[in-house]
Design a protein around this motif. Structure first.
Motif, PDB file in Angstrom:
ATOM      1  N   ASN A  50       0.836  -1.188   0.354  1.00 31.84           N
ATOM      2  CA  ASN A  50       0.171  -0.123   0.214  1.00 31.84           C
ATOM      3  C   ASN A  50       0.876   1.363  -0.246  1.00 31.84           C
ATOM      4  O   ASN A  50       0.864   1.864   0.701  1.00 31.84           O
ATOM      5  CB  ASN A  50      -0.696   0.098   1.335  1.00 31.84           C
ATOM      6  CG  ASN A  50       0.056  -0.097   2.380  1.00 31.84           C
ATOM      7  OD1 ASN A  50       0.977  -0.789   2.364  1.00 31.84           O
ATOM      8  ND2 ASN A  50      -0.658   0.255   3.332  1.00 31.84           N
ATOM      9  N   TYR A 109      -4.865   4.441   4.299  1.00 31.57           N
ATOM     10  CA  TYR A 109      -5.429   3.134   3.471  1.00 31.57           C
ATOM     11  C   TYR A 109      -4.030   2.250   3.343  1.00 31.57           C
ATOM     12  O   TYR A 109      -3.651   1.895   2.644  1.00 31.57           O
ATOM     13  CB  TYR A 109      -5.365   3.550   2.058  1.00 31.57           C
ATOM     14  CG  TYR A 109      -6.311   5.076   1.338  1.00 31.57           C
ATOM     15  CD1 TYR A 109      -7.426   5.240   1.451  1.00 31.57           C
ATOM     16  CD2 TYR A 109      -5.884   6.366   1.663  1.00 31.57           C
ATOM     17  CE1 TYR A 109      -8.180   6.709   1.854  1.00 31.57           C
ATOM     18  CE2 TYR A 109      -6.104   7.344   1.407  1.00 31.57           C
ATOM     19  CZ  TYR A 109      -7.628   7.385   1.054  1.00 31.57           C
ATOM     20  OH  TYR A 109      -8.234   8.719   0.912  1.00 31.57           O
ATOM     21  N   ASN A 168      -5.798   0.787  -1.673  1.00 30.62           N
ATOM     22  CA  ASN A 168      -6.888   1.188  -2.622  1.00 30.62           C
ATOM     23  C   ASN A 168      -7.638   1.051  -4.113  1.00 30.62           C
ATOM     24  O   ASN A 168      -7.434   1.387  -4.768  1.00 30.62           O
ATOM     25  CB  ASN A 168      -7.036   3.063  -3.265  1.00 30.62           C
ATOM     26  CG  ASN A 168      -8.121   3.627  -2.843  1.00 30.62           C
ATOM     27  OD1 ASN A 168      -8.762   3.129  -2.261  1.00 30.62           O
ATOM     28  ND2 ASN A 168      -7.934   4.876  -3.903  1.00 30.62           N
ATOM     29  N   LEU A 218     -12.195   0.781   6.544  1.00 32.79           N
ATOM     30  CA  LEU A 218     -12.671   0.162   5.510  1.00 32.79           C
ATOM     31  C   LEU A 218     -14.046  -0.188   5.678  1.00 32.79           C
ATOM     32  O   LEU A 218     -14.225  -1.246   6.597  1.00 32.79           O
ATOM     33  CB  LEU A 218     -11.440  -0.835   5.647  1.00 32.79           C
ATOM     34  CG  LEU A 218     -11.899  -2.277   4.320  1.00 32.79           C
ATOM     35  CD1 LEU A 218     -11.505  -1.197   2.596  1.00 32.79           C
ATOM     36  CD2 LEU A 218     -11.110  -2.862   4.398  1.00 32.79           C
ATOM     37  N   TYR A 239     -12.668   3.247   1.495  1.00 33.02           N
ATOM     38  CA  TYR A 239     -12.619   3.838   2.895  1.00 33.02           C
ATOM     39  C   TYR A 239     -13.291   4.679   3.141  1.00 33.02           C
ATOM     40  O   TYR A 239     -14.089   5.363   2.142  1.00 33.02           O
ATOM     41  CB  TYR A 239     -11.160   4.725   3.202  1.00 33.02           C
ATOM     42  CG  TYR A 239      -9.702   3.424   2.398  1.00 33.02           C
ATOM     43  CD1 TYR A 239      -9.755   2.021   3.710  1.00 33.02           C
ATOM     44  CD2 TYR A 239      -9.961   2.456   1.744  1.00 33.02           C
ATOM     45  CE1 TYR A 239      -8.451   2.012   3.981  1.00 33.02           C
ATOM     46  CE2 TYR A 239      -8.786   1.728   1.584  1.00 33.02           C
ATOM     47  CZ  TYR A 239      -8.126   1.380   2.575  1.00 33.02           C
ATOM     48  OH  TYR A 239      -6.608   0.174   2.528  1.00 33.02           O
TER      49      TYR A 239
END
Length: 439
Positions: free
Chosen positions: A201, A339, A343, A409, A422
């Protein structure tokens, strides 16, 4: 240069065996107060130790410091190991039949740190089981005396029952019968070091396969795969629902899992948020009332007092660290970034049957990241979106609403309208947690 009894001394070396200091090994003012009764040939000594740009020992590990006096004073060098006890874990994984010694020094240190900034109440120390979801999981709980003259070196000894199944227990340290700290014992034959889930991420984050408090990670099981709920920033768990196939809003105090098992529990309750004037008041209340869910009736639905660092701390380089209120076991923490799962929606694959009440989140359905649709507990203390939404917290606070909204989330399973992404949530809501660590 610093002074002790008018004698100058300096820190001559810093050993960092757990690599918890800043990369440059800097020392800067931090106001960590330590004392050692035998420091420097039996002389008492209290000082502020400045290590690692406001992040010293932020994982509760040892830092070794050597103190050196000028040679004319004929005092030998002395190496002392310091530990940030207030950052020891609030939950422990214990195998059925196993035992654990819980150091209570963590509680005393946490009371003295921000946002508490106060002394532990004086009185007679004790310990007790607050709840035991399966009943009989604990065969022995005692407060073992300190090996020193200082009562804060005492430990809570807990032995689990080898003849019972897995489950969850919360034990407490008390002063004259009042809870002053509590710990979650996740009694399960599970090694989180094995079979983790890794996601890239921007960095790389590793996740536990099980939700915090869950007893399984299999979509064919309902209750066993549910993790516990946590109000944002709080360390103590609230139990999952007894009905994963009922999306109707209903009070969690009347329909939770623990109530339907033969365990020994104290009653969970809800209470409206008092009109606190500071974070100290808010945290004293939550620590002494770990079974009370704090409800809110108006925006911004913030149960605490606008404290946005309850689950994460930043150093001057914006590196994030675990806090004393993080509910995850040692070595793990609430996901820190905004995040943490990335994503990209292609990694979300809903299970084909609504009867499985969850989603497989990952590269495959058979070896993916299962998130049961446990919904959440809303700001009024009601189970909401059960069987329709999987929601799991991060430690991140959004700028929206002056920092009163969290990032989490959400995977929705409303028939014909499944979604992944999110979103912003209220701090007073309670969601599941999937513990993580940077890899």
């Amino acid at each position: 240069m610093a002074f002790y009894n008018n004698l100058p001394f300096r820190v001559s070396s810093v050993s960092d065996p757990y690599n918890i200091l800043t990369p440059a090994g800097k020392t800067a003012l931090e106001n960590f107060q330590f004392s050692s009764p035998d420091l420097f040939a039996g002389r008492n000594f209290n000082f502020d130790l400045d290590l690692a740009e406001s992040t010293a020992a932020k994982d509760g590990k040892e830092v070794h410091v050597t103190f050196t006096f000028p040679p004319q004073y004929n005092i030998p060098d002395r190496t002392i190991a310091f530990e940030a006890y207030h950052l020891q874990p609030n939950s422990y994984i214990v195998k059925p039949g196993g035992s654990i010694h819980i150091p209570i020094r963590k509680a005393f240190r946490a009371w003295s740190q921000y946002p508490m900034n106060s002394r532990m109440p004086d009185g007679t120390l004790g310990c007790e089981v607050l709840w035991d979801d399966m009943g009989g999981l604990i065969t022995d709980i005692t407060l073992t005396p300190a090996h020193t003259q200082d009562k804060i070196d005492s430990e809570i000894f807990v032995r689990t029952n080898p003849d019972k199944t897995e489950g969850n227990v919360v034990v407490a340290l008390t002063v004259d019968g009042t809870v002053v700290w509590s710990w979650h014992l996740w009694i399960i034959d599970y090694n989180p070091e094995q079979n983790t889930y890794t996601y890239a991420n921007g960095g790389t984050t590793e996740f536990m396969r099980y939700g915090l408090g869950a007893l399984d990670n299999n979509p064919t099981y309902k209750y066993e795969s549910e993790g516990f709920y946590y109000q944002w920033g709080r360390k103590d768990p609230f139990p999952p629902t007894d009905e994963l196939n009922n999306p109707q809003s209903r009070p969690f105090t009347d329909h939770h899992w623990v109530e339907n098992f033969p365990g020994s529990i104290s009653s969970f309750s809800t209470a409206p948020r008092p009109n606190w004037s500071n974070s100290q008041e808010a945290w004293k209340y939550t620590i002494t009332n770990p079974l009370t869910y704090i409800t809110t009736q108006a925006e911004p639905h913030n149960w605490d007092y606008a404290n946005n660092s309850l689950w994460t701390l930043f150093d001057s380089n914006q590196k994030m660290y675990k806090t004393e209120f993080d509910p995850c076991p040692e070595g793990w923490r609430v996901p820190q970034t905004q995040y943490p799962w990335g994503n990209e929606t292609q990694f979300f694959n809903p299970l084909p049957s609504q009867n499985n009440f969850g989603s497989a989140f990952g590269y495959t359905r058979t070896d993916g990241y299962y998130m049961p649709a446990t919904g959440y507990i809303d700001n009024e203390g009601n189970y909401t979106h059960i069987g329709q939404e999987a929601a799991t917290y991060t430690a991140w606070i959004n700028n929206q609403g002056q920092g009163n909204y969290t990032s989490y989330l959400s995977v929705s399973f409303v028939p014909g309208n499944s979604s992944y992404g999110y979103t912003s949530g209220r701090k007073s809501s309670a969601l599941n947690i999937r513990c993580s660590r940077p890899k």
